[in-house]
Design a protein around this motif. Structure first.
Motif, short mmCIF file in Angstrom:
data_model
loop_
_atom_site.label_atom_id
_atom_site.label_comp_id
_atom_site.label_asym_id
_atom_site.label_seq_id
_atom_site.Cartn_x
_atom_site.Cartn_y
_atom_site.Cartn_z
N TYR A 151 -4.06 5.30 2.53
CA TYR A 151 -3.55 5.31 3.72
C TYR A 151 -2.23 5.95 4.29
CZ TYR A 151 -7.48 2.02 3.71
OH TYR A 151 -8.70 1.35 3.36
N ASN A 152 -1.32 6.01 3.47
CA ASN A 152 -0.07 6.70 3.86
C ASN A 152 -0.46 8.39 4.34
OD1 ASN A 152 -0.81 7.18 0.92
ND2 ASN A 152 0.97 8.36 0.74
N GLN A 153 -1.59 8.81 4.10
CA GLN A 153 -1.95 10.09 4.44
C GLN A 153 -2.57 10.02 5.76
OE1 GLN A 153 -4.12 11.88 1.28
NE2 GLN A 153 -2.50 11.58 -0.04
N LYS A 154 -2.99 8.84 6.18
CA LYS A 154 -3.78 8.77 7.44
C LYS A 154 -3.16 7.97 8.50
CE LYS A 154 -7.46 7.79 4.32
NZ LYS A 154 -8.35 6.64 3.64
N GLU A 155 -2.03 7.21 8.23
CA GLU A 155 -1.55 6.36 9.49
C GLU A 155 -0.05 5.97 9.07
OE1 GLU A 155 -3.61 2.68 10.51
OE2 GLU A 155 -4.32 2.63 8.28
N PRO A 156 0.83 5.76 9.89
CA PRO A 156 2.15 5.09 9.88
C PRO A 156 1.87 3.86 9.27
CG PRO A 156 1.94 6.07 11.94
CD PRO A 156 0.65 5.95 11.52
N PHE A 157 2.93 3.33 8.28
CA PHE A 157 2.74 2.00 7.62
C PHE A 157 2.77 0.74 8.76
CE2 PHE A 157 5.03 -1.47 5.28
CZ PHE A 157 4.04 -1.58 4.62
N ASP A 158 3.58 0.92 9.73
CA ASP A 158 3.40 -0.03 10.62
C ASP A 158 2.19 -0.35 11.24
OD1 ASP A 158 6.01 -0.96 10.14
OD2 ASP A 158 6.93 0.11 11.94
N LYS A 159 1.50 0.72 11.61
CA LYS A 159 0.19 0.72 12.16
C LYS A 159 -1.11 0.03 11.22
CE LYS A 159 -3.41 3.59 14.75
NZ LYS A 159 -3.72 5.04 14.74
N TYR A 160 -0.65 0.69 9.79
CA TYR A 160 -1.56 0.19 8.61
C TYR A 160 -1.29 -1.38 8.47
CZ TYR A 160 -3.09 -0.98 4.08
OH TYR A 160 -3.75 -1.47 2.82
N ILE A 216 2.38 -2.63 0.74
CA ILE A 216 2.82 -1.24 0.39
C ILE A 216 1.84 -0.95 -0.75
CG2 ILE A 216 4.52 -0.22 -0.94
CD1 ILE A 216 6.42 -2.00 0.65
N ILE A 217 1.40 -1.55 -1.88
CA ILE A 217 0.54 -1.11 -2.83
C ILE A 217 -0.65 -0.66 -2.40
CG2 ILE A 217 1.93 -2.15 -4.70
CD1 ILE A 217 -0.34 -4.24 -4.97
N THR A 218 -1.28 -1.19 -1.60
CA THR A 218 -2.73 -1.09 -0.78
C THR A 218 -2.53 0.02 0.11
OG1 THR A 218 -2.56 -2.70 1.04
CG2 THR A 218 -3.61 -3.46 -1.04
N TYR A 219 -1.36 0.37 0.89
CA TYR A 219 -1.14 1.60 1.58
C TYR A 219 -1.17 2.83 0.94
CZ TYR A 219 1.36 4.15 5.18
OH TYR A 219 1.87 5.12 6.07
N PHE A 220 -0.57 2.70 -0.45
CA PHE A 220 -0.38 3.80 -1.05
C PHE A 220 -1.53 4.08 -1.85
CE2 PHE A 220 4.34 3.51 -0.47
CZ PHE A 220 4.49 4.45 0.11
N GLY A 221 -1.98 2.98 -2.65
CA GLY A 221 -3.32 3.04 -3.46
C GLY A 221 -4.40 3.41 -2.70
N GLY A 222 -4.55 3.04 -1.41
CA GLY A 222 -5.77 3.37 -0.92
C GLY A 222 -5.57 4.82 -0.09
N GLY A 231 -3.02 -3.08 11.70
CA GLY A 231 -4.36 -2.89 11.88
C GLY A 231 -5.29 -2.94 10.75
N THR A 232 -5.21 -1.84 9.90
CA THR A 232 -6.08 -1.62 8.95
C THR A 232 -5.97 -2.76 7.91
OG1 THR A 232 -5.94 0.79 9.20
CG2 THR A 232 -6.79 -0.05 7.00
N TYR A 233 -4.71 -3.10 7.39
CA TYR A 233 -4.41 -4.20 6.42
C TYR A 233 -4.87 -5.40 6.84
CZ TYR A 233 -2.00 -7.05 3.04
OH TYR A 233 -1.74 -8.01 2.13
N ALA A 234 -4.62 -5.95 8.09
CA ALA A 234 -5.10 -7.10 8.59
C ALA A 234 -6.58 -7.30 8.51
CB ALA A 234 -4.52 -7.44 10.19
N LYS A 235 -7.41 -6.07 8.82
CA LYS A 235 -8.82 -6.29 8.81
C LYS A 235 -9.33 -6.12 7.32
CE LYS A 235 -9.43 -3.49 12.93
NZ LYS A 235 -9.34 -2.18 13.47
#
Length: 193
Positions: free
Chosen positions: A165-174, A157-163, A177-181
């Protein structure tokens, strides 16, 4: 005989020195740099960063678990300290809080347990503890999240908002995909978790 005596004495001294208590200094555990909400707000005016606010109460058991497990996780500590102003806010504190010329007060109740107006505003009157509130660099509410968050979920969650990503993709997709990478492998955890 002299050599044997010296050899045995040296070996004995080596063995005894191996059992000494460890006097070497231990590194202090990493900690989140918690601020008051007023301190964070003032710092944010000078050097913009997002805000993460831990809304808790003294009687909340899950708040204490989050303090022990989530807020001490090295990966969480590092990311929060680098990317956020971190605030701990007691939802039942009785002192007034003034932010940007607006004063928030404690409101008591007949039952003896009251609530602080700022906690109610941050949580959109959905009082649940612990709750984590995320705010942008301009002190605008992004989202409150109710409930205990274990270290990995909190890190996501902190990396989702911190980066942003909340403006680019839904959290589940993040997460999938993105978080796992970005953060492959298990989250660094403290011993015993």
């Amino acid at each position: 005989m002299n050599r044997l005596f010296l050899l045995l004495t040296g070996l004995l001294l080596f063995v005894l020195s191996s059992f000494r208590p460890d006097d070497s200094p231990k590194a202090a555990p990493k900690k989140i740099k918690w601020l008051t909400i007023q301190q964070a707000y003032e710092l944010g005016k000078k050097t913009p960063k997002k805000f993460v606010i831990d809304v808790y109460t003294d009687w909340c058991g899950w708040c204490k678990v989050m303090d022990r497990q989530t807020f001490t996780n090295p990966a969480v500590v590092d990311y929060v300290n680098e990317n956020y102003y971190a605030v701990k806010f007691n939802a039942e504190q009785q002192g007034d809080v003034t932010i940007n010329k607006q004063t928030f007060k404690y409101v008591g109740s007949a039952s003896g347990r009251g609530i602080h107006e700022l906690a109610a505003a941050l949580l959109r009157n959905q009082m649940s503890y612990p709750s984590t509130v995320f705010m942008d660099e301009k002190f605008n509410l992004i989202q409150p999240i109710a409930g205990y968050l274990e270290p990995r979920t909190f890190h996501q969650i902190i990396t989702y908002f911190g980066g942003d990503y909340n403006q680019k993709e839904p959290f589940d997709k993040y997460k999938a995909g993105t978080y796992a990478k970005l953060y492959p492998g298990p989250l660094t955890a403290k011993a015993g978790e």
